[in-house]
Scaffold this active site. Structure first.
Site, PDB file in Angstrom:
ATOM      1  N   GLY A   1       9.826  -2.066  -9.232  1.00 30.56           N
ATOM      2  CA  GLY A   1      10.760  -2.277 -10.342  1.00 30.56           C
ATOM      3  C   GLY A   1      11.037  -1.012 -11.133  1.00 30.56           C
TER       4      GLY A   1
ATOM      5  N   GLU B   1      13.700   0.645  -9.269  1.00 25.82           N
ATOM      6  CA  GLU B   1      14.922  -0.157  -9.452  1.00 25.82           C
ATOM      7  C   GLU B   1      15.559   0.115 -10.820  1.00 25.82           C
ATOM      8  OE1 GLU B   1      12.780  -3.751  -8.272  1.00 25.82           O
ATOM      9  OE2 GLU B   1      14.334  -4.093  -6.770  1.00 25.82           O
TER      10      GLU B   1
ATOM     11  N   GLU C   1       6.979  -2.960  -2.412  1.00 26.32           N
ATOM     12  CA  GLU C   1       6.755  -4.409  -2.528  1.00 26.32           C
ATOM     13  C   GLU C   1       6.270  -5.034  -1.223  1.00 26.32           C
ATOM     14  OE1 GLU C   1       9.353  -2.759  -3.736  1.00 26.32           O
ATOM     15  OE2 GLU C   1       9.957  -3.569  -5.690  1.00 26.32           O
TER      16      GLU C   1
HETATM   17  C1  HXC Z   1      -0.158  -3.839 -12.852  1.00 26.31           C
HETATM   18  C2  HXC Z   1      -0.816  -1.689 -12.481  1.00 26.31           C
HETATM   19  C3  HXC Z   1       0.331  -1.451 -11.693  1.00 26.31           C
HETATM   20  C4  HXC Z   1       1.265  -2.525 -11.540  1.00 26.31           C
HETATM   21  C5  HXC Z   1      -0.825   0.349 -11.738  1.00 26.31           C
HETATM   22  N1  HXC Z   1      -1.501  -0.553 -12.478  1.00 26.31           N
HETATM   23  N2  HXC Z   1       0.281  -0.178 -11.248  1.00 26.31           N
HETATM   24  N3  HXC Z   1      -1.037  -2.874 -13.046  1.00 26.31           N
HETATM   25  N4  HXC Z   1       0.961  -3.693 -12.124  1.00 26.31           N
HETATM   26  N5  HXC Z   1       2.399  -2.374 -10.842  1.00 26.31           N
HETATM   27  C6  HXC Z   1      -2.775  -0.360 -13.172  1.00 26.31           C
HETATM   28  C7  HXC Z   1      -3.944  -0.333 -12.214  1.00 26.31           C
HETATM   29  O1  HXC Z   1      -4.338  -1.633 -11.877  1.00 26.31           O
HETATM   30  C8  HXC Z   1      -4.977   0.401 -13.032  1.00 26.31           C
HETATM   31  O2  HXC Z   1      -5.531  -0.483 -13.972  1.00 26.31           O
HETATM   32  C9  HXC Z   1      -4.138   1.422 -13.804  1.00 26.31           C
HETATM   33  O3  HXC Z   1      -2.788   0.903 -13.812  1.00 26.31           O
HETATM   34  C10 HXC Z   1      -4.121   2.774 -13.161  1.00 26.31           C
HETATM   35  O4  HXC Z   1      -3.724   2.623 -11.797  1.00 26.31           O
HETATM   36  P1  HXC Z   1      -4.579   3.190 -10.554  1.00 26.31           P
HETATM   37  O5  HXC Z   1      -4.207   2.381  -9.373  1.00 26.31           O
HETATM   38  O6  HXC Z   1      -6.032   3.290 -10.901  1.00 26.31           O
HETATM   39  O7  HXC Z   1      -3.995   4.669 -10.469  1.00 26.31           O
HETATM   40  P2  HXC Z   1      -3.864   5.580  -9.169  1.00 26.31           P
HETATM   41  O8  HXC Z   1      -5.089   5.491  -8.317  1.00 26.31           O
HETATM   42  O9  HXC Z   1      -3.454   6.912  -9.675  1.00 26.31           O
HETATM   43  O10 HXC Z   1      -2.656   4.950  -8.317  1.00 26.31           O
HETATM   44  C11 HXC Z   1      -1.382   4.927  -8.857  1.00 26.31           C
HETATM   45  C12 HXC Z   1      -0.458   3.999  -8.007  1.00 26.31           C
HETATM   46  C13 HXC Z   1      -1.113   2.610  -7.911  1.00 26.31           C
HETATM   47  C14 HXC Z   1      -0.249   4.591  -6.629  1.00 26.31           C
HETATM   48  C15 HXC Z   1       0.887   3.932  -8.741  1.00 26.31           C
HETATM   49  O11 HXC Z   1      -1.495   2.174  -9.220  1.00 26.31           O
HETATM   50  C16 HXC Z   1      -0.230   1.572  -7.308  1.00 26.31           C
HETATM   51  O12 HXC Z   1      -0.044   1.536  -6.091  1.00 26.31           O
HETATM   52  N6  HXC Z   1       0.327   0.681  -8.140  1.00 26.31           N
HETATM   53  C17 HXC Z   1       1.101  -0.425  -7.689  1.00 26.31           C
HETATM   54  C18 HXC Z   1       2.469   0.041  -7.278  1.00 26.31           C
HETATM   55  C19 HXC Z   1       3.318  -1.135  -6.783  1.00 26.31           C
HETATM   56  O13 HXC Z   1       2.954  -1.807  -5.789  1.00 26.31           O
HETATM   57  N7  HXC Z   1       4.460  -1.378  -7.434  1.00 26.31           N
HETATM   58  C20 HXC Z   1       5.341  -2.455  -7.065  1.00 26.31           C
HETATM   59  C21 HXC Z   1       5.001  -3.680  -7.881  1.00 26.31           C
HETATM   60  S1  HXC Z   1       5.977  -5.053  -7.395  1.00 26.31           S
HETATM   61  P3  HXC Z   1      -7.121  -0.504 -14.258  1.00 26.31           P
HETATM   62  O14 HXC Z   1      -7.279  -1.648 -15.206  1.00 26.31           O
HETATM   63  O15 HXC Z   1      -7.791  -0.674 -12.936  1.00 26.31           O
HETATM   64  O16 HXC Z   1      -7.382   0.833 -14.887  1.00 26.31           O
HETATM   65  C22 HXC Z   1       7.435  -4.808  -8.103  1.00 26.31           C
HETATM   66  C23 HXC Z   1       8.435  -5.886  -7.865  1.00 26.31           C
HETATM   67  C24 HXC Z   1       9.729  -5.519  -8.476  1.00 26.31           C
HETATM   68  O17 HXC Z   1       7.694  -3.870  -8.800  1.00 26.31           O
HETATM   69  C25 HXC Z   1      10.626  -6.684  -8.462  1.00 26.31           C
HETATM   70  C26 HXC Z   1      11.383  -6.774  -9.749  1.00 26.31           C
HETATM   71  C27 HXC Z   1      10.513  -7.283 -10.833  1.00 26.31           C
END
Ligand code: HXC
Length: 262
Positions: free
Chosen positions: A113, A116, A136
């Site tokens: 997102g 996006e 995603e």
């Molecule tokens: C909730 C999130 C998050 C997310 C990161 N965090 N991304 N929490 N939703 N999308 C949180 C982690 O859980 C963690 O919390 C803290 O932020 C730091 O993240 P880390 O993973 O420890 O950092 P790092 O190792 O540097 O990795 C960074 C990263 C990774 C590569 C960005 O966090 C990641 O892959 N995030 C998810 C990315 C993702 O899949 N996005 C798409 C989401 S779905 P704690 O509490 O452990 O410290 C989407 C659908 C869109 O967007 C549709 C429209 C709505």
């Protein structure tokens, strides 16, 4: 106005200034939840309605513009609830209706997102540490805020398929090569560059700025003949503005124009 998940400020010295919106959930890498999206809609609407604002800059933190929708929230949804509350449509799309230019200033992760949101902005300026992706698929999902539609329009089918089907990230250099971002700058120059572009836009005729944005957006919504026809009629309409007389006169008189935004 103060927000729980955003910081806003107005920057600039001219008659029309820049409204800056900073996504601010740093501990969650600016993961986008309902509160944030509600607040973003309010902040965008307020700046768009304010005659003293000429351009909006949307930014995040040094490590993340936004790492996507909040996965802890997505984990709790079932179909019936998502459908009934009209998830995304309900509060994610205010950016589409903003008429003033919105510049995305992106450092760090812009994923899901977050990517996006970036693609809903008008000019994307990236720090050299920016990383973009639609991961995603790794969550058993698909992009839900226009990613499968805007990404191919921005970077072409080949690159969009690669990103969406593998969920890999692309760095700022690849994003610029591919057409997703307009400029890449050193991370410590990101805001200076974005605010400079915004200030330049603020100095232009507000009427002409709106018309230019609307015409370019038409290119994405319609076929070439209809788009060129729309542009032609808008071009004709510009001859009714005082700002067109001022802009052309100023050029011929070798002076700086003073636009009145009418
Ligand atoms: C909730 C999130 C998050 C997310 C990161 N965090 N991304 N929490 N939703 N999308 C949180 C982690 O859980 C963690 O919390 C803290 O932020 C730091 O993240 P880390 O993973 O420890 O950092 P790092 O190792 O540097 O990795 C960074 C990263 C990774 C590569 C960005 O966090 C990641 O892959 N995030 C998810 C990315 C993702 O899949 N996005 C798409 C989401 S779905 P704690 O509490 O452990 O410290 C989407 C659908 C869109 O967007 C549709 C429209 C709505």
């Amino acid at each position: 106005m103060s927000y729980e998940t955003l910081l806003t400020e107005v920057i600039g010295a001219g008659e029309r200034r820049t409204g800056v919106i900073r996504l601010n959930r740093p501990k969650q890498l600016n993961a986008l939840n309902d509160t944030l999206m509600d607040e973003l809609g309010v902040a965008l609407k307020a700046f768009d309605a304010d005659d003293a604002i000429g351009c909006i800059v949307l930014t995040g933190g040094d490590k993340a513009f936004a790492a996507g929708a909040d996965i802890s929230v997505l984990a709790r949804f079932d179909f019936a609830r998502a459908y009934q509350m009209d998830l995304i449509t309900r509060n994610w799309e205010q950016l589409r209706y903003v008429r003033k230019p919105v510049i995305a200033a992106v450092a760090g992760f812009a994923l899901g997102g977050g990517c996006e949101l970036v693609m809903m902005c008008d000019i994307v300026i990236a720090a050299d540490n920016a990383r973009f992706g639609q991961p995603e698929i790794k969550l058993g999902l698909i992009p839900g805020a226009g990613g499968t539609q805007r990404l191919p329009r921005a970077v072409g089918k080949a690159k969009a398929m690669d990103l969406v089907l593998t969920g890999r990230m692309m760095d700022a250099a690849e994003a610029e090569r591919s057409g997703l971002v307009a400029r890449v700058v050193p991370a410590d120059k990101l805001m200076e560059e974005a605010l400079g572009a915004a200030a330049a836009i603020c100095d232009l005729s507000a009427v002409s700025v709106l018309a230019n944005k609307e015409c370019v957006n038409r290119a994405f919504e319609t076929g070439l003949s209809d788009g060129v026809h729309f542009e032609r009629r808008m071009f004709h309409a510009m001859f009714s503005t005082e700002d067109k007389n001022e802009g052309t006169s100023a050029f011929l008189e070798k002076r700086k124009p003073v636009f009145k935004h009418r």
